[in-house]
Design a protein around this motif. Sequence first.
Motif, PDB file in Angstrom:
ATOM      1  N   GLN A  66     -17.920  -1.068  12.080  1.00 60.54           N
ATOM      2  CA  GLN A  66     -17.616  -0.277  13.274  1.00 60.54           C
ATOM      3  C   GLN A  66     -17.202  -1.265  14.353  1.00 60.54           C
ATOM      4  N   TRP A  68     -15.590  -1.761  18.312  1.00 58.08           N
ATOM      5  CA  TRP A  68     -15.285  -1.186  19.620  1.00 58.08           C
ATOM      6  C   TRP A  68     -14.456  -2.199  20.393  1.00 58.08           C
ATOM      7  N   LYS A  70     -12.439  -2.951  24.133  1.00 60.10           N
ATOM      8  CA  LYS A  70     -12.292  -2.528  25.521  1.00 60.10           C
ATOM      9  C   LYS A  70     -10.917  -1.906  25.724  1.00 60.10           C
ATOM     10  N   VAL A  97     -12.379   1.841  17.600  1.00 65.81           N
ATOM     11  CA  VAL A  97     -12.133   2.738  18.721  1.00 65.81           C
ATOM     12  C   VAL A  97     -12.128   1.975  20.037  1.00 65.81           C
ATOM     13  N   GLU A  98     -11.495   2.574  21.023  1.00 60.97           N
ATOM     14  CA  GLU A  98     -11.548   2.042  22.377  1.00 60.97           C
ATOM     15  C   GLU A  98     -12.781   2.623  23.046  1.00 60.97           C
ATOM     16  N   ALA A  99     -13.523   1.775  23.772  1.00 58.01           N
ATOM     17  CA  ALA A  99     -14.774   2.231  24.371  1.00 58.01           C
ATOM     18  C   ALA A  99     -15.081   1.466  25.650  1.00 58.01           C
ATOM     19  N   LEU A 101     -17.638  -0.655  27.166  1.00 54.98           N
ATOM     20  CA  LEU A 101     -18.737  -1.458  26.650  1.00 54.98           C
ATOM     21  C   LEU A 101     -19.759  -1.742  27.747  1.00 54.98           C
TER      22      LEU A 101
END
Length: 116
Positions: A66, A68, A70, A97-99, A101
């Motif tokens: 997984q 993530w 920015k 995915v873009e998240a 943080l």
Amino acid sequence: MSRIIRTEPNPVMSKAVEYHGFVFTQGVVARNLDADFKTQTADVLAQLDALLEQHGTDNTRILQAQIWLKNMADRDALNEQWTAWLPKDGAPARACVEAVLADPRMLVEIMLITTK
């Protein structure tokens, strides 16, 4: 009953949890959050190598990742380093995915599930 091994646990999380031949890592981020994306990613992958080695496994045994970011615009740069790091034909199931943080300086975070 299989024993659960927790690596460097604190009140919130452990760096890794090993159970019944599986190793679950925490979301790993770079140690130097002022570094650029490429440097942060290299550091995260090096930390994952060390963590997996500590549990008697390596990146040839990854089942799932997984990731993530920015900024999804960094996905191509990530994939360049990711594919160089993985063994040939050894890509795991993966989500990227873009998240937002935990710290705005974090550019990438990676969490793995692997087997021994």
